[in-house]
Design an enzyme around this catalytic site. Sequence first.
Site, PDB file in Angstrom:
ATOM      1  N   ASP A 308      46.421  32.705  34.399  1.00  0.00           N
ATOM      2  CA  ASP A 308      46.581  34.248  34.599  1.00  0.00           C
ATOM      3  C   ASP A 308      46.955  34.737  33.198  1.00  0.00           C
ATOM      4  O   ASP A 308      46.445  33.995  32.261  1.00  0.00           O
ATOM      5  CB  ASP A 308      47.921  34.633  35.740  1.00  0.00           C
ATOM      6  CG  ASP A 308      47.266  35.956  36.085  1.00  0.00           C
ATOM      7  OD1 ASP A 308      47.004  36.787  35.436  1.00  0.00           O
ATOM      8  OD2 ASP A 308      47.451  35.879  37.713  1.00  0.00           O
ATOM      9  N   HIS A 331      44.015  34.695  31.206  1.00  0.00           N
ATOM     10  CA  HIS A 331      43.383  35.967  31.389  1.00  0.00           C
ATOM     11  C   HIS A 331      43.782  36.822  30.069  1.00  0.00           C
ATOM     12  O   HIS A 331      43.671  38.025  30.314  1.00  0.00           O
ATOM     13  CB  HIS A 331      43.969  36.524  32.836  1.00  0.00           C
ATOM     14  CG  HIS A 331      43.416  35.802  33.916  1.00  0.00           C
ATOM     15  ND1 HIS A 331      43.481  36.074  35.176  1.00  0.00           N
ATOM     16  CD2 HIS A 331      42.514  34.879  34.014  1.00  0.00           C
ATOM     17  CE1 HIS A 331      43.229  35.435  36.165  1.00  0.00           C
ATOM     18  NE2 HIS A 331      42.570  34.380  35.425  1.00  0.00           N
TER      19      HIS A 331
END
Length: 500
Positions: A308, A331
Amino acid sequence: MDLARGFLFIWVLAILCLHHDSSNVDARYHYHKKQKEKGSNKGSPVSPSPVYAPDPQGPVPSSPVDVPAPQDPVPSTPAETPSNTPSIPSDPYPNDPGSTSSDCIFDVTSFGAVGDGSSDDTAAFREAWKAACAVESATILAPSDKVFIITSTIFSGPCKPGLVLQIDGVLMPPDGPDCWPKADSRKQWLVFYRLDDMKLTGNGIIEGNGQKWWELPCKPHRGPNGSTLSGPCDSPAMIRFFMSSNLVVSGIRIQNSPQFHMKFDGCEGVLIEKLSISTPKLSPNTDGIHIENTKSVGIYNSMISNGDDCISIGPGCSNVDIEGVTCGPSHGISIGSLGVHNSQACVSNVTVRNAIIRESDNGVRIKTWQGGTGSVSGISFENIQMENVRNCIIVDQYYCLTKACLNQTSAVFVTDVQYRNIKGTYDVRNPPIHFACSDTVPCTNITMSEVELLPQEGELLDDPFCWNAYGVEETLTIPPIGCLQEGMPQTIAETSQYGC
């Protein structure tokens, strides 16, 4: 005459030694804005420190209870002027993590910890914490060549200043949800609560044993080749600092968290440096470092790869400085998400510079939900190298985890965002620049300078996306960004209600 001079020399030397001893502890705690290191300054070896035996009164009582989670994001006040803003703490112990100048070492094995990778060492860690908490400049030591298992625990303050938790071995929770004690919180593993002047360091590893949590059939997440795999619902964050100040996290390795690796809630004065975070790129919700309602933060010279955001900055944060971070696969580095459930969210004075982002879904991102209020302002992204990143520069004011989000007129106001010297390569599945601003609350004062992004492979995509975005190109952007509108929108006066 020579004899008199000799007595005078001994007298002066004695006075200086007494003065040095009385100021030793205070001198180690000088807080100032983090500066770039100019070289190594290792101190001289420290003489052996006494190892304290367990408290004869027995272990600290029983199972941990949950620290109450913060309520809906608290609206932050405008960023204070530098003269009133608490600065990021410097590291009071600038030597290598394995060496400490602490006067008092509390070795957890002296409190009954076994460290064999199967015994529950929770009680020993709690006893060591209780004893060290009462002593100024104490170090709690988890020694090398041992594997300690402890269950969900809250390490509470207030404690005497200068407390160090030094992990030189391996520290881990029970292996997965089936081994997790039913009485323990499933929302968090290690919590540090109401502390001031505390440091987490060491040459060891904090291992999260996250694999079995990622496989729980609760939350869908992206799998290989566009497939959908299961993921966690109620999985624990690995490390949480809550309502604490003047914190240092340095040199430690953290890996395989069930959920977020490290969270800071309601803290002030945080220094994170030389940190290593590593988790597979398909592990769901495994943000590296997450901060919210936290001010005066420095994150430096760290490496983060996870499933993430490398770093996520939530509501109520200001004066955040990020430099020398290598991020990916991940991310990217994100401000947000902000404004969920029509909440007010305020983020200001954030700088990200001299960073590398590679093999990531996003580069530098601002994400907000429709319906929120507040503002994101004073943001600078500078000297960032992109390596095969899918969305290098993105503002998404339509953030939604499902396809069922309704259009709303209110939005978090995004203004004064600078992108300078952003260069590298992008994944051609998406345009490298994407400004999707609110229909009713435009993004304003966006500055683009020396932005040069080329495709990792394939043809150049020359169609950056802009919607209701206003700003200026100081230099020619590659690819060209002709969709960025000049000047200010006619409705700018209406955005005053969204200020913080």
